[in-house]
Design a protein around this motif. Structure first.
Motif, mmCIF file in Angstrom:
data_model
loop_
_atom_site.group_PDB
_atom_site.id
_atom_site.type_symbol
_atom_site.label_atom_id
_atom_site.label_comp_id
_atom_site.label_asym_id
_atom_site.label_seq_id
_atom_site.Cartn_x
_atom_site.Cartn_y
_atom_site.Cartn_z
ATOM 1 N N GLU A 103 0.871 -1.139 -0.005
ATOM 2 C CA GLU A 103 -0.160 -0.098 -0.033
ATOM 3 C C GLU A 103 1.016 1.333 -0.131
ATOM 4 N N ALA A 104 1.894 1.282 0.777
ATOM 5 C CA ALA A 104 2.870 2.434 0.764
ATOM 6 C C ALA A 104 3.653 2.543 -0.504
ATOM 7 N N ASP A 105 3.673 1.827 -1.291
ATOM 8 C CA ASP A 105 4.505 1.555 -2.677
ATOM 9 C C ASP A 105 3.229 2.286 -3.549
ATOM 10 N N ILE A 106 2.082 1.862 -3.499
ATOM 11 C CA ILE A 106 1.110 2.349 -4.378
ATOM 12 C C ILE A 106 1.073 3.842 -4.117
ATOM 13 N N GLU A 107 0.887 4.289 -3.003
ATOM 14 C CA GLU A 107 0.603 5.522 -2.458
ATOM 15 C C GLU A 107 1.802 6.495 -3.103
ATOM 16 N N SER A 108 3.075 5.925 -2.978
ATOM 17 C CA SER A 108 3.984 6.688 -3.352
ATOM 18 C C SER A 108 4.172 6.886 -4.922
ATOM 19 N N LYS A 109 3.738 5.933 -5.536
ATOM 20 C CA LYS A 109 3.598 6.014 -6.929
ATOM 21 C C LYS A 109 2.545 6.827 -7.477
ATOM 22 N N LYS A 110 1.335 6.947 -6.565
ATOM 23 C CA LYS A 110 0.433 7.816 -7.097
ATOM 24 C C LYS A 110 0.785 9.380 -6.982
ATOM 25 N N LYS A 111 1.498 9.523 -5.659
ATOM 26 C CA LYS A 111 1.964 10.790 -5.373
ATOM 27 C C LYS A 111 2.947 11.236 -6.521
ATOM 28 N N TYR A 112 3.809 10.348 -6.978
ATOM 29 C CA TYR A 112 4.725 10.943 -7.989
ATOM 30 C C TYR A 112 3.981 11.448 -8.965
ATOM 31 N N LEU A 113 3.066 10.591 -9.717
ATOM 32 C CA LEU A 113 2.190 11.000 -10.607
ATOM 33 C C LEU A 113 1.520 12.245 -10.432
ATOM 34 N N GLN A 114 0.909 12.666 -9.392
ATOM 35 C CA GLN A 114 0.136 13.830 -9.013
ATOM 36 C C GLN A 114 1.323 14.832 -9.140
ATOM 37 N N MET A 115 2.649 14.451 -8.625
ATOM 38 C CA MET A 115 3.609 15.687 -8.728
ATOM 39 C C MET A 115 4.079 15.950 -10.096
ATOM 40 N N ASP A 116 3.920 15.050 -10.910
ATOM 41 C CA ASP A 116 4.246 15.222 -12.306
ATOM 42 C C ASP A 116 3.228 16.078 -13.088
ATOM 43 N N PHE A 117 2.062 15.708 -12.829
ATOM 44 C CA PHE A 117 1.022 16.476 -13.181
ATOM 45 C C PHE A 117 1.013 18.166 -12.640
ATOM 46 N N GLU A 118 1.078 18.142 -11.437
ATOM 47 C CA GLU A 118 1.554 19.616 -10.639
ATOM 48 C C GLU A 118 2.519 20.275 -11.132
ATOM 49 N N SER A 132 4.146 19.926 -14.169
ATOM 50 C CA SER A 132 4.289 19.700 -15.652
ATOM 51 C C SER A 132 5.596 18.793 -15.952
ATOM 52 N N GLY A 133 5.959 17.915 -15.187
ATOM 53 C CA GLY A 133 7.145 16.886 -15.184
ATOM 54 C C GLY A 133 8.334 17.480 -14.703
ATOM 55 N N GLU A 134 8.572 18.509 -14.092
ATOM 56 C CA GLU A 134 9.878 19.022 -13.619
ATOM 57 C C GLU A 134 10.226 18.257 -12.350
ATOM 58 N N LYS A 135 9.290 18.143 -11.528
ATOM 59 C CA LYS A 135 10.049 17.415 -10.323
ATOM 60 C C LYS A 135 9.721 15.875 -10.334
ATOM 61 N N ARG A 136 8.842 15.390 -11.229
ATOM 62 C CA ARG A 136 8.712 13.965 -11.682
ATOM 63 C C ARG A 136 8.363 13.819 -12.858
ATOM 64 N N TYR A 137 9.057 13.069 -13.740
ATOM 65 C CA TYR A 137 8.739 13.016 -15.222
ATOM 66 C C TYR A 137 8.404 11.419 -15.735
ATOM 67 N N PHE A 138 7.287 11.273 -15.963
ATOM 68 C CA PHE A 138 6.844 9.896 -16.419
ATOM 69 C C PHE A 138 6.509 9.755 -17.930
ATOM 70 N N LEU A 139 6.936 8.402 -18.271
ATOM 71 C CA LEU A 139 6.430 8.096 -19.705
ATOM 72 C C LEU A 139 5.800 6.993 -19.594
ATOM 73 N N ILE A 140 4.720 6.780 -20.372
ATOM 74 C CA ILE A 140 3.971 5.373 -20.295
ATOM 75 C C ILE A 140 3.882 4.558 -21.618
ATOM 76 N N ALA A 141 3.757 3.462 -21.709
ATOM 77 C CA ALA A 141 3.833 2.600 -22.641
ATOM 78 C C ALA A 141 2.563 1.917 -22.942
ATOM 79 N N LEU A 142 1.925 1.987 -24.063
ATOM 80 C CA LEU A 142 0.599 1.715 -24.263
ATOM 81 C C LEU A 142 0.454 0.743 -25.583
ATOM 82 N N THR A 143 -0.328 -0.369 -25.572
ATOM 83 C CA THR A 143 -0.765 -0.940 -26.911
ATOM 84 C C THR A 143 -2.139 -1.009 -26.661
ATOM 85 N N LYS A 144 -2.785 -0.780 -28.090
ATOM 86 C CA LYS A 144 -4.064 -0.603 -28.106
ATOM 87 C C LYS A 144 -4.805 0.337 -27.201
ATOM 88 N N ASN A 145 -4.174 1.195 -27.138
ATOM 89 C CA ASN A 145 -4.646 2.321 -26.121
ATOM 90 C C ASN A 145 -4.833 1.805 -24.303
#
Ligand code: COA
Length: 181
Positions: free
Chosen positions: A42-57, A59-72
């Protein structure tokens, strides 16, 4: 090799990504024989959620995500940002100013098809474009440690029994320019 689309996450992806973290982390802990570490999962999941939120807040400066997709469908993630607390503390601040690559996750049914390599290659391009000469990477998962040792060599820091008897934590310091694929 499964050719995937790699792009920056959008705010509309947030819910799917948060679910992705739950799926992939629950599965990884189970495969590592650590399914009963419910609080850690649960702690790991929460920490990843926070990283993502930080990326959005930021604009990628503090945490920068890339995602991989197939068929959307989102099947993989990777991030870069400041080295996490565990890295900073266990190296006495030696990697304080080093960028970390982390959150490298691929859904189990899509693993071993080159998706992790494609994410890594794209993130290395990003670091090179920012003229970042080296980065760090850490892992406490045995399977991932095997993969990173094969790819990046012996870790710079090897924290024996960090998570308990026989459960080590490893930290690599890696030149951005290298032949890894
Ligand atoms: C680690 C992970 C991201 C790798 O992604 P992937 O898409 O399976 O990796 P790829 O198919 O691109 O393979 C990358 C390399 O790892 C090797 N590899 C992949 N899975 C492996 C395994 N289970 N055992 C040994 N080697 C493996 C591949 O042979 C390949 O080597 P190469 O580059 O020399 O050809 C993925 O396995 C994963 O999400 N694992 C669970 C979560 C995790 O532990 N993440 C890392 C946290 S630090």
């Amino acid at each position: 090799m499964l050719k995937v689309e790699i792009r920056r996450p959008k705010i509309e992806d947030q819910e799917e990504l948060n679910q992705f973290f739950r799926t992939v982390l629950t599965d990884t802990f189970a495969r590592e024989g650590l399914a009963d570490l419910v609080e850690d999962i649960e702690a790991d999941i929460e920490s990843k959620k926070k990283y993502l939120q930080m990326d959005f807040e930021t604009s990628g400066e503090k945490r920068y995500f890339l995602i991989a997709l197939t068929k959307n469908k989102i099947i993989g993630t990777i991030t870069c940002g400041n080295a996490n607390e565990l890295i900073q503390e266990s190296t006495n601040g030696a990697l304080r100013n080093t960028i970390e690559i982390g959150t490298i996750y691929v859904l189990s049914e899509y693993q071993r098809q080159g998706v992790g390599n494609q994410l890594l290659a794209e993130m290395l391009k990003t670091l090179m474009a920012r003229e970042i000469q080296e980065f760090c990477l850490d892992s406490g998962f045995k399977t991932a440690q095997t993969i990173w040792k094969k790819k990046f060599g012996e870790p710079e820091y090897w924290l024996k029994d960090y998570w308990g008897q026989g459960q080590d934590h490893m930290i690599w310091k890696i030149p951005t320019k290298g032949v890894y694929f």
